[in-house]
Scaffold this motif. Sequence first.
Motif, PDB file in Angstrom:
ATOM      1  N   ASP A 130      28.736   8.642  60.308  1.00 13.73           N
ATOM      2  CA  ASP A 130      28.386   7.266  59.962  1.00 13.73           C
ATOM      3  C   ASP A 130      27.692   6.526  61.100  1.00 13.73           C
ATOM      4  O   ASP A 130      27.193   5.420  60.888  1.00 13.73           O
ATOM      5  N   LYS A 136      22.328  10.092  59.933  1.00 13.86           N
ATOM      6  CA  LYS A 136      22.191   9.135  58.823  1.00 13.86           C
ATOM      7  C   LYS A 136      20.823   9.262  58.162  1.00 13.86           C
ATOM      8  O   LYS A 136      20.716   9.239  56.936  1.00 13.86           O
ATOM      9  N   GLN A 139      20.909  12.384  56.053  1.00 14.97           N
ATOM     10  CA  GLN A 139      21.765  12.190  54.877  1.00 14.97           C
ATOM     11  C   GLN A 139      21.080  11.319  53.830  1.00 14.97           C
ATOM     12  O   GLN A 139      21.100  11.638  52.638  1.00 14.97           O
ATOM     13  N   GLU A 140      20.483  10.230  54.279  1.00 18.38           N
ATOM     14  CA  GLU A 140      19.837   9.302  53.340  1.00 18.38           C
ATOM     15  C   GLU A 140      18.594   9.903  52.692  1.00 18.38           C
ATOM     16  O   GLU A 140      18.177   9.453  51.625  1.00 18.38           O
TER      17      GLU A 140
END
Length: 156
Positions: A130, A136, A139-140
């Motif tokens: 996170d 991130k 992941q996004e």
Amino acid sequence: MPNVKEKPIWKFSVTGRHTSNTQSVAEARGKSVVIDEPIQRGGTDEGPMPVEYVFMGLAGCTHVISNKLAAANGIAFTSMEIDIKVTMDSHGTRLIHPIDIPFPSVTLNITAEFDGPREGAIRVTEDLRDHCAVSKMLQESGTEVIENWTLNGVAA
């Protein structure tokens, strides 16, 4: 070490210039890197490929953010090895057809030694995904990012 007051939102810049059809030189804060393709792809193999730099950045981000999280959770890492395995769909880069997710999966095998309570180290493993900006971003974009931790010789 001077105390740096970090801003929550900040800007930085990177520049790049073409040196051949396969090679670039990029600079940030006065530091230069060569970006190149392997010989079998027409390059001179004088530097990592662009996609390899992304995952070198993931390794660096994982290390830095893990250490920040460690300090916040009452532990200190004394060593950390990060091995990253990447699955890449090269249909887009090979101009076969556009794709939505160039990296379907990425697995980080992180082996770390630490001092302090194991609960603090476990908290780092739970919170890293996170807070690492490179993780991130992946992941996004649809990449499955898997983190396998071994802490003081025991799988987390």
